[in-house]
Design an enzyme around this catalytic site. Sequence first.
Site, short mmCIF file in Angstrom:
data_model
loop_
_atom_site.label_atom_id
_atom_site.label_comp_id
_atom_site.label_asym_id
_atom_site.label_seq_id
_atom_site.Cartn_x
_atom_site.Cartn_y
_atom_site.Cartn_z
N GLU A 1 41.66 35.31 41.68
CA GLU A 1 40.67 35.35 42.16
C GLU A 1 40.05 33.47 42.42
O GLU A 1 38.73 33.63 43.13
CB GLU A 1 39.61 36.05 41.77
CG GLU A 1 39.64 37.59 42.26
CD GLU A 1 39.05 38.52 41.57
OE1 GLU A 1 39.14 40.06 42.18
OE2 GLU A 1 37.64 38.39 41.05
N GLU B 1 44.54 44.96 43.37
CA GLU B 1 43.23 45.74 42.28
C GLU B 1 42.95 46.05 43.13
O GLU B 1 42.96 45.38 44.52
CB GLU B 1 42.41 43.83 41.93
CG GLU B 1 42.84 43.67 40.53
CD GLU B 1 41.57 42.37 40.12
OE1 GLU B 1 40.83 42.94 40.35
OE2 GLU B 1 41.86 41.53 39.73
#
Length: 740
Positions: free
Chosen positions: A388, A461
């Site tokens: 991320e 995710e």
Amino acid sequence: MTRTITNLYKDWNYCSDFDESMTDWSHAVFEKVSLPHTNIMLPYNYFNETVYQFISCYKKSFDLQPACKRKRVFVDFEGIASYAKLYVNGHNIGEHKGGYTPFSFEITDEVHHGSSNELTVIVDSKERDDIPPFGYEIDYLTYGGIYREAYLRIVDPIFIENAFVRTADVLDENRKLDISLFVNNGTNAAENMLVNVRLKGPEGYLLERRVNVTADQGKSRADFSICDLGHIQLWDLEHPHMYEIEFECLVPGIASDIYTTRIGFRDAKVREDGFYLNGRKVKLRGLNRHQSFPYVGYAMPERVQKKDAELLKYELKLNVVRTSHYPQSRHFLDRCDEIGLLVFEEIPGWQHIGDEKWKETAYTHVKEMIERDWNRPSVFIWGIRINESGDDHDFYTETNRIAREWDPSRQTTGVRCITSSELLEDVYSMNDFIHTGEEIVLRDQKEVTGLDRYVPYLVTEFNGHMFPTKRFDQEERLVEHAMRHLRVHDAVGQDPHISGAIGWCAFDYNTHFGFGSGDRICYHGVMDMFRIPKFAAAFYRSQDDPRKEAVLEPMTLWTRGERSGGGIRPLVIFTNCDEVKLYIGGTYKGTFKPEREQYAGVEYPPVMISQIEGEWGDHWHEGEFAGYVSGTEVIRRKFSPDPVPVKLRAEADDVELISDRPDATRIVYTLVDQEGNLLPFIPEYIDLTISGPGEIMGPHRTALIGGCIAVWIRAQDKGVITVSAQCSQFRAEDVVISVH
């Protein structure tokens, strides 16, 4: 003499109050510990994460026989969190940064033969700005200590350091092996070395080839191929065939060494139209895994690590797992190889990119991760971005270059949470948290990538922090949690440009105070920290052939006052059966089919009951569900209208352990009603007692959480361990564990 490897797991002296500036250690207090070891035992929740962030000291004595004088001696560590400085007999032999990758040091010149030696390890478990994943707050805990195994390795002056074995042309008849052999020559000259290469399958040796190699002084690499391999079985999800390859090097009068590794023949690639394994298109269905456990953090031995892989494969029916957000135990990966569970493995990190020193350590982690796991058939892709993080062209150009240089056989990827990110990798991976329970479930990949074409694409995710769910939450929340996992995988199944989805996440986990529910736990898992399933686990369990295991899981506690407004409708039943028959109070109420039109993207859609024939009124009756496959009843579930506790049930994962290495097993304690169903709201505690050569890894008195709890029992020596459990109403049947 071939190499000898000694497991250094016993008889360490440990001091948690260490100060490197002290010169007089005569008054320091050391305790005896064994590896794997956590530097401090933690509470289950509500603790300050700084309690494990300190410097500690480990010391161990070891002897070397005089016969080893002509040998080379190494000390190997699988993982120390997070910085380690090593000394042998007072001599500093080196340091290692990072808690997730293995490292070794040669100690030949520092050891004594025929007398005792002392190995000292200074462990810094603080969050240092020069070591990934640190530098900013991260959404998981990193714990501390020598939490993986350590070994003493004795080899000849010339030995094989590593071998990279690449299977090639596996879909052709003439399969081959491309081999890179890494040799370490500690003599004063180059030597000619004969290498016997032996490939061994379950039936025995399949081939033996001889290769002549020049071992240059120092470290060298030899590349060669073995062609025309016949009768090779491929590694796949259902039949994960593994082969052992052995390299025996011979230098007359100087060295004899044997190095062994395991491989599998498979072709795995993410393409624009999906993921292909051995030429067959497969939708990836998986979950992310943190390697943490209650109380001891990362410090769990081999059997427990392998059990996690088995839970993911056999209980949750997954075909892929992501090792978020760091390389995980080799034992976990060993089991993934053995049972056919694909692995997405990535370097340590979470959102933050540090300075140049930090980046240099990250480059080292890329190499260390790949060198450790490049022969694994389960590992199909390298994650070489920080999870991320934002774009960093130069940094990620270099991580890709390293990965492709060290392993040209696998694709690279990097997990993003930003759209229109620069694509330097082979596969675009995205954490897509767009689904909030409303109509939008996943975005089209072009909307995410910002590109005008489709590329290899993977959702890494979803859900997670969007809908954290405790196992003891109200029924409606538990059902919605499960439905969100269903909806995403249904959308993936209907989109040919998404290769699969890996949900967040498998197990609840401890985290920093800035995340989670305020008690240092993120309740994002489909199982809790003790690996006990929530309702959402039933969706994953149901996605497998009923001929292997029939699944019938009504998402209800069967009480009319648990949901808002009362009742149990709409009733979701996760099942792989063809149909489900419902009986209330012994009366047949209807046959219900899976919702195949509504959920066409999953192989086994749920049964949804919105109306029940002859709905009951003031009286609450028992419920009974029967699942049928091809017209035959294969499974039945019953619910009591007035549940009361009748038993404290104890179930052990294993009742036989071994004593020649670290070993442990889990026991799950559950308060159940008349039909064997869990009672999720009972506020009981249990007292645990243990006799024999074992220890409880956690407190001896513990509260049930949502009607059940688990404990791990660690073996200390040979003998019989007996574990007893007592609550206020019941005593569980004793669990007897034999340690051989």
